[in-house]
Design a protein around this motif. Structure first.
Motif, PDB file in Angstrom:
ATOM      1  N   TYR A  72      36.841  49.011  44.877  1.00 12.72           N
ATOM      2  CA  TYR A  72      37.481  47.981  44.744  1.00 12.72           C
ATOM      3  C   TYR A  72      38.783  48.492  44.696  1.00 12.72           C
ATOM      4  N   LYS A  73      39.123  49.591  44.807  1.00 14.51           N
ATOM      5  CA  LYS A  73      41.207  49.778  44.965  1.00 14.51           C
ATOM      6  C   LYS A  73      40.786  50.301  46.324  1.00 14.51           C
ATOM      7  N   GLY A  74      40.229  49.447  46.687  1.00 14.70           N
ATOM      8  CA  GLY A  74      40.165  49.466  48.617  1.00 14.70           C
ATOM      9  C   GLY A  74      39.544  51.503  49.218  1.00 14.70           C
ATOM     10  N   GLY A  75      39.521  52.220  49.299  1.00 14.62           N
ATOM     11  CA  GLY A  75      38.630  53.403  49.326  1.00 14.62           C
ATOM     12  C   GLY A  75      37.759  53.332  50.015  1.00 14.62           C
ATOM     13  N   GLU A 119      30.990  60.595  50.206  1.00  9.19           N
ATOM     14  CA  GLU A 119      31.601  61.162  51.120  1.00  9.19           C
ATOM     15  C   GLU A 119      32.914  60.407  51.356  1.00  9.19           C
ATOM     16  N   ASP A 120      34.158  60.986  51.172  1.00 13.88           N
ATOM     17  CA  ASP A 120      35.675  60.311  51.317  1.00 13.88           C
ATOM     18  C   ASP A 120      35.619  60.567  53.051  1.00 13.88           C
ATOM     19  N   HIS A 121      36.701  59.639  53.757  1.00 10.96           N
ATOM     20  CA  HIS A 121      36.968  60.425  55.163  1.00 10.96           C
ATOM     21  C   HIS A 121      37.816  61.240  54.992  1.00 10.96           C
ATOM     22  N   ASP A 122      37.689  62.098  54.199  1.00  5.35           N
ATOM     23  CA  ASP A 122      38.410  63.374  54.681  1.00  5.35           C
ATOM     24  C   ASP A 122      37.770  64.477  54.349  1.00  5.35           C
ATOM     25  N   ILE A 177      38.819  42.930  36.503  1.00  7.79           N
ATOM     26  CA  ILE A 177      39.812  42.738  37.420  1.00  7.79           C
ATOM     27  C   ILE A 177      40.391  41.777  36.783  1.00  7.79           C
ATOM     28  N   ASP A 178      41.516  41.407  36.652  1.00  5.05           N
ATOM     29  CA  ASP A 178      42.089  40.491  36.090  1.00  5.05           C
ATOM     30  C   ASP A 178      41.157  39.717  35.069  1.00  5.05           C
ATOM     31  N   GLY A 179      40.502  40.161  34.963  1.00  5.26           N
ATOM     32  CA  GLY A 179      39.578  39.630  33.732  1.00  5.26           C
ATOM     33  C   GLY A 179      38.138  38.498  34.325  1.00  5.26           C
ATOM     34  N   LYS A 180      38.525  39.570  35.970  1.00 10.89           N
ATOM     35  CA  LYS A 180      36.687  38.953  36.779  1.00 10.89           C
ATOM     36  C   LYS A 180      36.690  40.431  36.317  1.00 10.89           C
ATOM     37  N   GLU A 181      34.559  39.445  36.845  1.00  9.66           N
ATOM     38  CA  GLU A 181      34.241  40.677  37.195  1.00  9.66           C
ATOM     39  C   GLU A 181      33.882  41.195  38.322  1.00  9.66           C
ATOM     40  N   ILE A 182      33.678  42.311  39.273  1.00 11.89           N
ATOM     41  CA  ILE A 182      33.230  42.767  40.613  1.00 11.89           C
ATOM     42  C   ILE A 182      32.902  43.536  40.576  1.00 11.89           C
ATOM     43  N   LYS A 183      32.272  43.778  42.029  1.00  7.37           N
ATOM     44  CA  LYS A 183      31.117  45.546  41.809  1.00  7.37           C
ATOM     45  C   LYS A 183      32.369  46.645  42.450  1.00  7.37           C
ATOM     46  N   ARG A 184      32.016  47.205  41.656  1.00  7.87           N
ATOM     47  CA  ARG A 184      33.077  49.262  41.810  1.00  7.87           C
ATOM     48  C   ARG A 184      33.260  49.766  43.397  1.00  7.87           C
ATOM     49  N   PHE A 185      31.598  49.480  44.001  1.00 11.32           N
ATOM     50  CA  PHE A 185      31.832  49.346  45.450  1.00 11.32           C
ATOM     51  C   PHE A 185      31.290  48.401  46.032  1.00 11.32           C
ATOM     52  N   THR A 186      31.218  48.072  47.331  1.00 10.67           N
ATOM     53  CA  THR A 186      31.291  46.622  47.928  1.00 10.67           C
ATOM     54  C   THR A 186      30.031  47.868  49.257  1.00 10.67           C
TER      55      THR A 186
END
Length: 102
Positions: free
Chosen positions: A46-49, A70-73, A90-99
């Motif tokens: 959810y933070k973009g990685g 595994e990450d890109h490194d 996040i900001d009062g909205k429930e979202i998936k940690r990983f999509t």
């Protein structure tokens, strides 16, 4: 289901499904199946990685199920399965940690 999971199911089906050990093995396969259905797939945090799911492990002390990714490194990470597939607020909205990225 990947090839190894299919082999495990075929092997398990050779045994009397009423036995306690076969029932326990079936429960374990069912618990692992949802993770193995996404092995090799990319996920966006959810933070973009971006991360690729490698598999699942079981913690040696607690027997907690962990998702290995595994990450890109090329760095491997482990997170509790419930947390990996869980949600964050996040900001009062429930979202998936990983999509999952198709």
């Amino acid at each position: 289901m990947n090839l190894k999971m299919q082999e495990a199911v075929l092997h398990l089906n050779k045994y009397d499904s009423s036995s306690k050990s076969a029932q326990d093995a079936q429960k374990l396969l069912n618990a692992l199946k949802d993770t193995y259905d996404v092995v090799g797939f990319q996920f966006r945090h959810y933070k973009g990685g971006l991360y690729k799911v490698i598999g699942e492990a079981i913690h040696t002390e607690t027997e907690e199920k962990l998702v290995i990714y595994e990450d890109h490194d090329g760095v491997f990470w482990a997170r509790p399965k419930e947390m990996f597939f869980g949600k964050v607020i996040i900001d009062g909205k429930e979202i998936k940690r990983f999509t999952k990225i198709d």
